[in-house]
Write a protein that holds these residues in place. Structure first.
Motif, mmCIF file in Angstrom:
data_model
loop_
_atom_site.group_PDB
_atom_site.id
_atom_site.type_symbol
_atom_site.label_atom_id
_atom_site.label_comp_id
_atom_site.label_asym_id
_atom_site.label_seq_id
_atom_site.Cartn_x
_atom_site.Cartn_y
_atom_site.Cartn_z
ATOM 1 N N UNK A 151 0.532 -0.838 -0.005
ATOM 2 C CA UNK A 151 -0.061 -0.209 0.387
ATOM 3 C C UNK A 151 0.622 1.153 -0.004
ATOM 4 N N UNK A 152 2.010 0.868 0.466
ATOM 5 C CA UNK A 152 2.668 3.186 0.408
ATOM 6 C C UNK A 152 2.883 2.635 -0.217
ATOM 7 N N UNK A 158 1.341 6.704 -6.586
ATOM 8 C CA UNK A 158 0.164 7.049 -6.987
ATOM 9 C C UNK A 158 0.363 9.281 -6.787
ATOM 10 N N UNK A 159 1.276 8.878 -5.540
ATOM 11 C CA UNK A 159 2.214 11.211 -6.035
ATOM 12 C C UNK A 159 0.419 11.113 -4.887
ATOM 13 N N UNK A 165 -2.184 9.485 2.529
ATOM 14 C CA UNK A 165 -1.306 8.367 3.455
ATOM 15 C C UNK A 165 -0.944 8.473 4.374
ATOM 16 N N UNK A 166 -1.223 9.042 5.200
ATOM 17 C CA UNK A 166 -0.732 9.117 7.035
ATOM 18 C C UNK A 166 -2.282 7.942 7.214
ATOM 19 N N UNK A 167 -3.883 8.389 6.667
ATOM 20 C CA UNK A 167 -5.284 8.362 6.578
ATOM 21 C C UNK A 167 -5.092 6.509 6.221
#
Length: 191
Positions: A151-152, A158-159, A165-167
């Motif tokens: 996922x990361x 996907x920038x 990203x955190x959510x």
């Protein structure tokens, strides 16, 4: 400024959060509002996992079967979001077998053990190093379960902005509930 301890148990690690958060002038990097807020959030996450986490029976049985003494080294930092979702599980795992000792080491405090356990050239944490009592590495795990890492990497490709990203990672950990971490470690212990 908090007192940084090189080796600590889980209680001392949680106390470090309090020292940082209760300090009106915390040292670097906690003098940065973002890192300070990460630490506050991570304390809450760890407290929630400490109350709610459930270890998989297969993993517990496998850990209980370990007959040779082991020492686990967990490299982390209070500001690390991934660590807040992983450390409580690792600590609970060590509690399943009296032959497993552990200590928590900070990534950014000497002796900088992380330098010997880089992930793709980076100091990514948390990192679990499982050693026999002669100090030989049995295996190394980290910095996050494969699903979270995938996922990361997708978010990065996907920038996605930092907040999105955190959510997304937070949601992944909440939905996974430690299942992926435990499955990965069962496979390591079964080798």
């Amino acid at each position: 400024m908090p007192i940084f301890v090189v080796h600590m148990n889980y209680e001392a690690y949680k106390q470090l959060f309090d020292e940082i958060l209760d300090n009106p002038n915390p040292g670097y990097p906690y003098n940065n509002e973002q890192y300070f807020n990460y630490t506050r959030l991570n304390k809450s996450r760890m407290r929630r996992w400490d109350k709610q986490l459930v270890l998989d029976e297969k993993l517990v049985n496998r850990i209980k079967e370990i007959s040779e003494r082991q020492h686990w080294i967990i490299i982390t930092e209070p500001w690390c979001g991934d660590a807040a979702h992983i450390i409580p599980f690792l600590i609970r795992m060590t509690e399943q077998n009296d032959g497993i000792s552990y200590d928590i080491q900070l990534r950014d405090t000497p002796p900088l053990l992380i330098e010997s356990y880089l992930t793709a050239g980076t100091k990514s944490i948390p990192k679990l190093i499982v050693r026999d009592m002669a100090g030989n590495d049995l295996f190394v795990w980290g910095p996050r379960p494969v699903g979270a890492q995938t996922l990361r990497e997708q978010l990065k490709a996907d920038q996605a902005d930092a907040e999105a990203s955190k959510v997304a990672l937070q949601n992944w950990y909440n939905e996974d509930r430690g299942k992926s971490l435990q499955e990965e470690l069962v496979r390591r212990f079964l080798r």
